[in-house]
Write an enzyme that holds these catalytic residues in place. Structure first.
Site, PDB file in Angstrom:
ATOM      1  CE1 TYR A   1      51.584  67.718  79.100  1.00  0.00           C
ATOM      2  CE2 TYR A   1      53.511  65.675  80.428  1.00  0.00           C
ATOM      3  CZ  TYR A   1      52.566  66.817  80.305  1.00  0.00           C
ATOM      4  OH  TYR A   1      50.671  66.149  81.201  1.00  0.00           O
TER       5      TYR A   1
ATOM      6  CG  ASP B   1      44.257  79.850  72.526  1.00  0.00           C
ATOM      7  OD1 ASP B   1      45.319  79.735  73.566  1.00  0.00           O
ATOM      8  OD2 ASP B   1      44.783  79.813  71.758  1.00  0.00           O
TER       9      ASP B   1
ATOM     10  CG  ASP C   1      38.802  72.933  77.773  1.00  0.00           C
ATOM     11  OD1 ASP C   1      38.883  73.286  76.225  1.00  0.00           O
ATOM     12  OD2 ASP C   1      38.338  72.313  78.748  1.00  0.00           O
TER      13      ASP C   1
ATOM     14  N   GLY D   1      38.629  65.716  82.179  1.00  0.00           N
ATOM     15  CA  GLY D   1      39.354  64.472  83.368  1.00  0.00           C
ATOM     16  C   GLY D   1      40.264  65.996  84.444  1.00  0.00           C
TER      17      GLY D   1
ATOM     18  CB  THR E   1      43.861  62.287  80.682  1.00  0.00           C
ATOM     19  OG1 THR E   1      44.981  62.719  79.872  1.00  0.00           O
ATOM     20  CG2 THR E   1      43.718  62.428  82.114  1.00  0.00           C
TER      21      THR E   1
ATOM     22  CG  MET F   1      47.351  65.491  76.802  1.00  0.00           C
ATOM     23  SD  MET F   1      47.914  66.875  78.208  1.00  0.00           S
ATOM     24  CE  MET F   1      48.356  66.481  79.027  1.00  0.00           C
TER      25      MET F   1
ATOM     26  CG  ASN G   1      43.679  71.475  84.199  1.00  0.00           C
ATOM     27  OD1 ASN G   1      44.932  70.343  84.586  1.00  0.00           O
ATOM     28  ND2 ASN G   1      42.800  70.606  83.179  1.00  0.00           N
TER      29      ASN G   1
END
Length: 312
Positions: free
Chosen positions: A181, A89, A63, A43, A220, A222, A116
């Site tokens: 979020y 992480d 990632d 993405g 995306t 998400m 990101n």
């Protein structure tokens, strides 16, 4: 949610890379830089890494799983740059420090950081577990602060660097069922403003330039997967609303190329501000930094009833 509640643009928005941020315009502008991109497996994060590679930067892509990064790695390597793959992480401070140390051993001094990595659990707070809610704060806000805390002393020592925090329009509005979020993104935008002020205090401005960037409406994994079944059963599916789906019309490359532009230093007059990658950077730069700051534009703020402000 009614998108019109938040206003509509009278100027045209960009929905694809345009001349000022195109790959051809930015070719070579980030050569000899090492750029770190978190959440780069797919993405938006993948597009950011590829755009930075196209602009000449060597890239370190992060990632949770190194295996998930292989496709991004291959696309970046086609641009003739060095690529490092790292499982990390971002909410694990020691893991971030060790990863950044390894990046600098393998690729060289970090010059660009793009935060990101992010997660979203679309559900009302009353239907959330607290650990599920808090994990969003850990990844979306604590994570960037850890990576920034790790890289800033290195930037200070070298006399410069660029940090781009991928924020969201969600951090500026009230969106039900996304408390973790929107809260974390609002905090990240505020942190961006404040950190740039601290660079001024330490006479590191504009050499260290920091941005909060909305990546546009990108469908995306998400944002597009929607809520879990228990939430759908109670509230229905927001994706069934035409007005909601109409928000997702931007390719991830628009954000990617905007990041390459900001990393190049061509947008330094926009440092410390909250930007929307759909808004033409040339128009913002034409307005001028002094005017943007004086009028408190592109800044997370609040409007009070006329006549109420601070004490004189």
């Amino acid at each position: 949610m009614d998108p019109l509640e938040f206003g509509t643009s009278t100027l045209p928005l960009q929905h694809a890379p345009y001349d000022a941020i195109s790959a051809s315009t930015l070719a070579g502008t980030n050569k000899c830089k090492v750029a770190v991109v978190t959440g780069a497996a797919r993405g938006i994060g993948s597009a950011i890494a590829i755009s930075l590679a196209k602009s000449g930067a060597d890239v370190a892509i992060l990632d949770l799983s190194a295996d998930a990064l292989q496709e991004t790695k291959g696309k970046c390597e086609r641009e003739g740059v060095k690529v490092g793959v790292y499982a990390c992480d971002v909410a694990d401070e020691q893991g971030v420090i060790e990863t950044f140390d390894k990046i600098e051993r393998e690729l060289g001094p970090i010059g660009v950081l793009v935060n990101n990595a992010g997660i979203l659990d679309q559900r009302p707070y009353l239907m959330s577990t607290f650990p599920g809610f808090w994990r969003q704060i850990e990844v979306n806000f604590k994570g960037p602060l850890i990576t920034i805390h790790t890289v800033l002393p290195r930037f200070r020592e070298r006399g410069g660097g660029c940090i781009i925090n991928i924020a969201s329009r969600s951090g500026t509005v009230d969106v039900p069922m996304t408390l973790g979020y929107v809260t974390s993104k609002a905090a990240l935008i505020r942190a961006t403003h404040t950190l740039q002020k601290e660079m001024e205090l330490d006479k590191l401005d504009p050499a260290i330039h920091i941005y909060a960037l909305h990546p546009g409406g990108v469908f995306t994994d998400m944002g597009g997967t929607g809520a879990k079944q228990d939430v759908l059963d109670k509230y229905g599916d927001v994706r069934d609303e035409k007005s909601f789906m109409a928000l997702f019309k931007d390719p991830p490359e628009l954000c990617g190329q905007t990041c390459a532009f900001l990393a190049s230093g061509r947008g330094k007059d926009l440092r410390g501000l909250y930007l929307d990658c759909r808004q033409d950077v040339t128009k913002l730069l034409e307005k001028g930094r002094d005017a943007l700051l004086k009028e408190r534009l592109n800044t997370l703020t609040v409007n009070f009833l006329e006549g109420y402000a601070n004490e004189p």
